[in-house]
Scaffold this active site. Structure first.
Site, PDB file in Angstrom:
ATOM      1  N   ASP A  70       0.950  -1.111   0.099  1.00 25.19           N
ATOM      2  CA  ASP A  70      -0.103   0.046   0.071  1.00 25.19           C
ATOM      3  C   ASP A  70       0.694   1.284  -0.097  1.00 25.19           C
ATOM      4  O   ASP A  70       1.994   1.089  -0.225  1.00 25.19           O
ATOM      5  CB  ASP A  70      -0.916  -0.098   1.215  1.00 25.19           C
ATOM      6  N   THR A 114       2.628  -1.284   8.921  1.00 23.03           N
ATOM      7  CA  THR A 114       3.204  -2.266  10.153  1.00 23.03           C
ATOM      8  C   THR A 114       3.294  -3.440   9.727  1.00 23.03           C
ATOM      9  O   THR A 114       3.881  -4.422  10.319  1.00 23.03           O
ATOM     10  CB  THR A 114       2.345  -2.145  11.135  1.00 23.03           C
ATOM     11  N   CYS A 130       2.901  -2.970   4.122  1.00 22.29           N
ATOM     12  CA  CYS A 130       2.362  -1.853   4.549  1.00 22.29           C
ATOM     13  C   CYS A 130       2.982  -1.420   5.651  1.00 22.29           C
ATOM     14  O   CYS A 130       4.132  -1.644   5.795  1.00 22.29           O
ATOM     15  CB  CYS A 130       0.784  -2.302   5.061  1.00 22.29           C
ATOM     16  N   HIS A 170       9.000 -24.276   9.398  1.00 23.85           N
ATOM     17  CA  HIS A 170       7.846 -24.738  10.314  1.00 23.85           C
ATOM     18  C   HIS A 170       6.389 -24.847   9.712  1.00 23.85           C
ATOM     19  O   HIS A 170       5.816 -25.574   9.904  1.00 23.85           O
ATOM     20  CB  HIS A 170       7.960 -24.090  11.621  1.00 23.85           C
ATOM     21  N   HIS A 224       5.366 -30.677  11.567  1.00 28.24           N
ATOM     22  CA  HIS A 224       4.945 -29.379  10.776  1.00 28.24           C
ATOM     23  C   HIS A 224       3.885 -29.712   9.898  1.00 28.24           C
ATOM     24  O   HIS A 224       3.096 -28.903   9.849  1.00 28.24           O
ATOM     25  CB  HIS A 224       6.096 -28.765  10.344  1.00 28.24           C
TER      26      HIS A 224
END
Length: 148
Positions: free
Chosen positions: A8, A67, A65, A98, A134
């Protein structure tokens, strides 16, 4: 590998910085925008990148973005996506080993360019461990997707 990348307005500068770096690692890049600081809605870019990965148009995806939180949440709404929000290379390596994550999310306002390059390198160079524990957990995640 073919890497889809999208951001963004908060992440477009870091996206543009990372494209030549990723190409320098030997990968091709599909840039899904945005390409300016003009305000846009991160779910649109997360979905475009996630759909490119799920469809096989790209092997892995990277979304950015401010954060990394919103764009990772949006990407994970697309069935078949396992997008890990990573703030250091260890997280990037472990989400591949994992979780067999097929997408990486980062926050441009949280990490610097050099750290972002290290995270991307770890994400792109790490293979899934294929450990049975996993695989069982990933199958449970897929079952959660199917149940909704």
């Amino acid at each position: 590998m073919k890497i889809a990348i999208a951001a963004d307005h908060g992440g477009y500068r870091l996206k543009d910085e990372l494209i030549p770096y990723i190409e320098g690692l030997g990968h091709s890049v599909k840039d899904l925008g945005t390409n300016s600081a003009d305000s846009v809605d991160y779910p649109d870019y997360a979905a475009a990148c996630a759909r490119a990965v799920v469809s096989g148009e790209a092997d892995r995806g990277i979304v950015i973005c401010g954060t990394g939180i919103g764009i990772s949440i949006a990407a994970n709404k697309i069935k078949g996506v396992r997008c890990g929000l990573c703030t250091d290379p260890v997280m990037a390596r472990l989400t591949r080993e994992h979780n067999d994550a097929n997408m990486l999310a980062m926050g441009a306002r949280i990490i610097g360019d050099e750290l972002a390059r290290g995270i991307v390198k770890a994400f792109l160079e790490t293979e899934f461990s294929n450990g049975q524990r996993h695989i069982n957990r990933i199958n449970k995640i897929t079952a959660l997707e199917e149940a909704e």
